[in-house]
Design a protein around this motif. Sequence first.
Motif, PDB file in Angstrom:
ATOM      1  N   ILE A  63       0.709  -0.590   0.158  1.00  0.00           N
ATOM      2  CA  ILE A  63       0.510  -0.162  -0.153  1.00  0.00           C
ATOM      3  C   ILE A  63       1.118   0.786  -0.478  1.00  0.00           C
ATOM      4  O   ILE A  63       1.875   1.027   1.189  1.00  0.00           O
ATOM      5  CB  ILE A  63      -0.561  -0.186   1.285  1.00  0.00           C
ATOM      6  CG1 ILE A  63      -2.137  -0.965   1.115  1.00  0.00           C
ATOM      7  CG2 ILE A  63      -1.821   1.232   1.377  1.00  0.00           C
ATOM      8  CD1 ILE A  63      -3.105  -1.502   2.445  1.00  0.00           C
ATOM      9  N   GLY A  64       0.447   2.156  -0.456  1.00  0.00           N
ATOM     10  CA  GLY A  64       1.536   2.910  -1.263  1.00  0.00           C
ATOM     11  C   GLY A  64       2.541   3.058  -1.868  1.00  0.00           C
ATOM     12  O   GLY A  64       3.721   3.484  -1.272  1.00  0.00           O
ATOM     13  N   ASP A  86      -1.736   2.522  -4.855  1.00  0.00           N
ATOM     14  CA  ASP A  86      -1.456   3.582  -4.305  1.00  0.00           C
ATOM     15  C   ASP A  86      -2.147   4.845  -5.343  1.00  0.00           C
ATOM     16  O   ASP A  86      -2.624   3.986  -6.465  1.00  0.00           O
ATOM     17  CB  ASP A  86      -0.033   3.860  -5.598  1.00  0.00           C
ATOM     18  CG  ASP A  86       0.721   5.313  -5.197  1.00  0.00           C
ATOM     19  OD1 ASP A  86       1.678   5.575  -4.349  1.00  0.00           O
ATOM     20  OD2 ASP A  86       0.304   6.252  -4.736  1.00  0.00           O
ATOM     21  N   ASN A 107      -7.909   3.802  -4.048  1.00  0.00           N
ATOM     22  CA  ASN A 107      -7.390   4.517  -2.414  1.00  0.00           C
ATOM     23  C   ASN A 107      -7.783   3.218  -1.698  1.00  0.00           C
ATOM     24  O   ASN A 107      -8.809   2.632  -1.960  1.00  0.00           O
ATOM     25  CB  ASN A 107      -8.343   5.228  -1.464  1.00  0.00           C
ATOM     26  CG  ASN A 107      -8.737   5.911  -0.793  1.00  0.00           C
ATOM     27  OD1 ASN A 107      -8.416   5.106   0.310  1.00  0.00           O
ATOM     28  ND2 ASN A 107      -8.686   7.092  -0.091  1.00  0.00           N
ATOM     29  N   LEU A 121       2.991  -0.637   4.868  1.00  0.00           N
ATOM     30  CA  LEU A 121       2.946   0.204   4.809  1.00  0.00           C
ATOM     31  C   LEU A 121       3.916   0.574   5.518  1.00  0.00           C
ATOM     32  O   LEU A 121       4.154   1.012   6.028  1.00  0.00           O
ATOM     33  CB  LEU A 121       1.213   0.606   5.741  1.00  0.00           C
ATOM     34  CG  LEU A 121       0.482   0.232   5.356  1.00  0.00           C
ATOM     35  CD1 LEU A 121      -0.468  -0.894   6.058  1.00  0.00           C
ATOM     36  CD2 LEU A 121      -0.825   1.356   5.163  1.00  0.00           C
ATOM     37  N   GLY A 125       4.319   4.620   7.074  1.00  0.00           N
ATOM     38  CA  GLY A 125       2.596   4.019   7.049  1.00  0.00           C
ATOM     39  C   GLY A 125       1.750   4.423   7.386  1.00  0.00           C
ATOM     40  O   GLY A 125       0.597   4.045   6.834  1.00  0.00           O
ATOM     41  N   THR A 126       2.434   4.555   8.867  1.00  0.00           N
ATOM     42  CA  THR A 126       1.065   4.814   9.271  1.00  0.00           C
ATOM     43  C   THR A 126       0.319   6.688   8.947  1.00  0.00           C
ATOM     44  O   THR A 126      -0.831   7.031   9.397  1.00  0.00           O
ATOM     45  CB  THR A 126       1.363   5.619  10.827  1.00  0.00           C
ATOM     46  OG1 THR A 126       2.312   6.001  10.834  1.00  0.00           O
ATOM     47  CG2 THR A 126       1.803   4.124  11.881  1.00  0.00           C
ATOM     48  N   ILE A 128      -1.132   7.110   6.351  1.00  0.00           N
ATOM     49  CA  ILE A 128      -2.406   6.864   5.559  1.00  0.00           C
ATOM     50  C   ILE A 128      -3.562   6.561   6.401  1.00  0.00           C
ATOM     51  O   ILE A 128      -4.385   7.415   5.814  1.00  0.00           O
ATOM     52  CB  ILE A 128      -2.430   5.645   4.875  1.00  0.00           C
ATOM     53  CG1 ILE A 128      -3.162   6.384   3.451  1.00  0.00           C
ATOM     54  CG2 ILE A 128      -2.714   4.834   5.753  1.00  0.00           C
ATOM     55  CD1 ILE A 128      -2.699   4.787   2.589  1.00  0.00           C
ATOM     56  N   GLN A 130      -4.238   9.326   8.665  1.00  0.00           N
ATOM     57  CA  GLN A 130      -4.579  10.994   8.794  1.00  0.00           C
ATOM     58  C   GLN A 130      -4.757  11.160   9.886  1.00  0.00           C
ATOM     59  O   GLN A 130      -3.817  12.086   9.971  1.00  0.00           O
ATOM     60  CB  GLN A 130      -5.747  11.265   7.865  1.00  0.00           C
ATOM     61  CG  GLN A 130      -5.689  10.601   6.310  1.00  0.00           C
ATOM     62  CD  GLN A 130      -7.405  10.593   5.668  1.00  0.00           C
ATOM     63  OE1 GLN A 130      -7.746  12.281   5.619  1.00  0.00           O
ATOM     64  NE2 GLN A 130      -7.599   9.863   4.889  1.00  0.00           N
ATOM     65  N   TYR A 138      -9.473   2.730   9.002  1.00  0.00           N
ATOM     66  CA  TYR A 138      -8.797   2.392   8.575  1.00  0.00           C
ATOM     67  C   TYR A 138      -8.041   0.703   8.554  1.00  0.00           C
ATOM     68  O   TYR A 138      -7.772   0.616   7.961  1.00  0.00           O
ATOM     69  CB  TYR A 138      -7.129   2.838   8.309  1.00  0.00           C
ATOM     70  CG  TYR A 138      -7.170   4.593   7.344  1.00  0.00           C
ATOM     71  CD1 TYR A 138      -7.065   4.539   6.058  1.00  0.00           C
ATOM     72  CD2 TYR A 138      -8.017   5.618   7.911  1.00  0.00           C
ATOM     73  CE1 TYR A 138      -6.720   5.220   5.288  1.00  0.00           C
ATOM     74  CE2 TYR A 138      -8.719   6.597   7.007  1.00  0.00           C
ATOM     75  CZ  TYR A 138      -8.044   7.005   5.533  1.00  0.00           C
ATOM     76  OH  TYR A 138      -8.488   7.459   4.794  1.00  0.00           O
ATOM     77  N   TRP A 198      -1.511  14.100   7.246  1.00  0.00           N
ATOM     78  CA  TRP A 198      -0.084  13.047   7.674  1.00  0.00           C
ATOM     79  C   TRP A 198      -0.413  12.776   8.953  1.00  0.00           C
ATOM     80  O   TRP A 198      -0.399  13.114  10.563  1.00  0.00           O
ATOM     81  CB  TRP A 198       0.621  12.943   7.333  1.00  0.00           C
ATOM     82  CG  TRP A 198       1.642  11.831   7.131  1.00  0.00           C
ATOM     83  CD1 TRP A 198       2.790  12.603   7.241  1.00  0.00           C
ATOM     84  CD2 TRP A 198       1.367  11.447   5.772  1.00  0.00           C
ATOM     85  NE1 TRP A 198       3.448  10.895   6.971  1.00  0.00           N
ATOM     86  CE2 TRP A 198       2.389  10.603   5.524  1.00  0.00           C
ATOM     87  CE3 TRP A 198       0.380  11.011   4.978  1.00  0.00           C
ATOM     88  CZ2 TRP A 198       2.769   9.415   4.416  1.00  0.00           C
ATOM     89  CZ3 TRP A 198       0.642   9.815   4.239  1.00  0.00           C
ATOM     90  CH2 TRP A 198       1.959   9.278   3.592  1.00  0.00           C
TER      91      TRP A 198
END
Length: 234
Positions: A63-64, A86, A107, A121, A125-126, A128, A130, A138, A198
């Motif tokens: 992811i990402g 992504d 998404n 991630l 990774g965290t 994502i 938000q 999530y 973020w």
Amino acid sequence: MKDLMGQAISDYFHNKNAEDLQTETSISELDELPVSYLFRDFEEMNSIEKKALTLSSGKVLDIGAGAGSHSLYLQNERNLDVTALDISPKSIEVCQLRGVRKTVNQNMLEFSGETFDTILLLMNGTGIFQSLIVIDIYLKKLYSLLNENGQILIDSTDIIYMFDADEDGGVYIPAEGYYGEIDYIVHYKADTEDPIKWLYLDFNTLKNAVENNGFKIEKMITEENSYLARITKK
């Protein structure tokens, strides 16, 4: 979303006069991010990334994925079944051109239909997630994407060190909200992306959040103020 990160990745890959990205946050000044860093190979990665890639197994969701460096290593060197996901269409296009066989431009909250043995991630990774207000959304999604005996490998940084301390060691942090919730802004070639939320998480805060959502967690490695965590279902 202007997809400036993806544009920089695309420019670099296609040799179209790529420039360094510039990033800033609500608590830090402008900093440069060389686009070449996003194309690094395994030997150039930090110890957290190397540990995560070494621990990865089975069917993997990255992811990402960005330019696809993690996915390519797992696919080509570890012979794993990897899907690179992504939200950036230009990044996914570059992943495909670099040889990543399975890609998804979506998404993660909208992605469904498959489950995985390892979910990656990385690169904070965290982020994502938000904010703590929506982190449960999530984590519930990740739970649905993870096989029963699967693992989530995720990294983050405790950014408490970025705040001023007094003589007694106390730290001045914002009175409202969690100190790891920031605004992140990307600049590229005189253009500016809209700020995104973020999230940087200290390990204990992440631990409390995942345990409230049916997971258990262990810390796998630390590097200065950053760490890699392994999350599994209870």
